[in-house]
Write an enzyme that holds these catalytic residues in place. Sequence first.
Site, PDB file in Angstrom:
ATOM      1  N   GLY A 180       0.756  -1.205  -0.105  1.00 28.07           N
ATOM      2  CA  GLY A 180      -0.064   0.046   0.007  1.00 28.07           C
ATOM      3  C   GLY A 180       0.756   1.175   0.000  1.00 28.07           C
TER       4      GLY A 180
ATOM      5  N   GLN B 219       3.172  10.133   0.955  1.00 25.17           N
ATOM      6  CA  GLN B 219       4.523   9.530   0.814  1.00 25.17           C
ATOM      7  C   GLN B 219       5.339   9.739  -0.118  1.00 25.17           C
ATOM      8  OE1 GLN B 219       2.474   5.513   2.139  1.00 25.17           O
ATOM      9  NE2 GLN B 219       4.514   5.236   3.079  1.00 25.17           N
TER      10      GLN B 219
ATOM     11  N   CYS C 275       6.251   0.063   7.384  1.00 23.96           N
ATOM     12  CA  CYS C 275       5.725   0.986   6.830  1.00 23.96           C
ATOM     13  C   CYS C 275       7.135   1.580   5.757  1.00 23.96           C
ATOM     14  CB  CYS C 275       5.281   2.362   7.419  1.00 23.96           C
ATOM     15  SG  CYS C 275       4.816   3.733   6.533  1.00 23.96           S
ATOM     16  N   LEU C 276       6.760   1.652   4.391  1.00 21.34           N
ATOM     17  CA  LEU C 276       7.774   2.252   3.413  1.00 21.34           C
ATOM     18  C   LEU C 276       8.517   3.676   3.903  1.00 21.34           C
ATOM     19  CD1 LEU C 276       6.127   1.427   0.160  1.00 21.34           C
ATOM     20  CD2 LEU C 276       8.096  -0.097   1.251  1.00 21.34           C
TER      21      LEU C 276
ATOM     22  N   HIS D  90      -4.207   1.118   7.620  1.00 22.73           N
ATOM     23  CA  HIS D  90      -2.873   1.718   7.723  1.00 22.73           C
ATOM     24  C   HIS D  90      -2.703   2.932   6.412  1.00 22.73           C
ATOM     25  CE1 HIS D  90       1.670   1.481   7.749  1.00 22.73           C
ATOM     26  NE2 HIS D  90       1.660   2.152   6.794  1.00 22.73           N
ATOM     27  N   GLU D  91      -3.184   2.884   5.468  1.00 25.29           N
ATOM     28  CA  GLU D  91      -2.961   3.943   4.347  1.00 25.29           C
ATOM     29  C   GLU D  91      -3.887   4.991   4.623  1.00 25.29           C
ATOM     30  OE1 GLU D  91      -0.473   3.600   2.675  1.00 25.29           O
ATOM     31  OE2 GLU D  91       0.004   1.435   2.973  1.00 25.29           O
TER      32      GLU D  91
ATOM     33  N   HIS E 108      -2.576   7.477   6.847  1.00 20.55           N
ATOM     34  CA  HIS E 108      -1.576   8.253   6.385  1.00 20.55           C
ATOM     35  C   HIS E 108      -1.949   9.411   5.923  1.00 20.55           C
ATOM     36  CE1 HIS E 108       2.416   6.238   6.127  1.00 20.55           C
ATOM     37  NE2 HIS E 108       1.835   5.186   5.688  1.00 20.55           N
TER      38      HIS E 108
HETATM   39 CO    CO Z   1       2.840   3.390   5.683  1.00 21.58          CO
END
Ligand code: CO
Length: 148
Positions: A46, A51, A88-89, A130-131, A134
Amino acid sequence: MAIYQIIEVGDKILRTKAKEVTNFNDSIHRLLKNMADTMYDADGVGLAAPQIGVSKRVIVVDTGEGLLELINPVIEFAEGEEEDQEGCLSVPGKQGIVKRAYKVKVLALDRNGDNIVVEGEGLLARALQHEIDHLDGVLFIDKLIVKV
Ligand code: CO
């Protein structure tokens, strides 16, 4: 194909509430494509627009069942609980256990501005939550119950 550098924790944009999308034009379509390219390149499941430096309410998710593109997503319904490992990236090298709803129903708009409904359980539900977090400037590290 455009792969963006993923913004990491410490940057203010990750803590900023993202803005709703009102125009469903070429620039949103490009954003969706760039987000998908970047997510797949990074082996993520995701990605949220902040991001890659765009403070708009747009997410892409693919937990193995195909690409989902969601604009202005809202969790309409959540049920159950599950504790599982997350990363998380934007927070490289860190993982931990986060408690999430087991099942969610998300209302959103597609790339043309039409209403869509996505229902998911388990990993898909986790990725959606999660997304969407963000978009409100919330990171999984805010919700850790156990560090791994
Ligand atoms: Co993330």
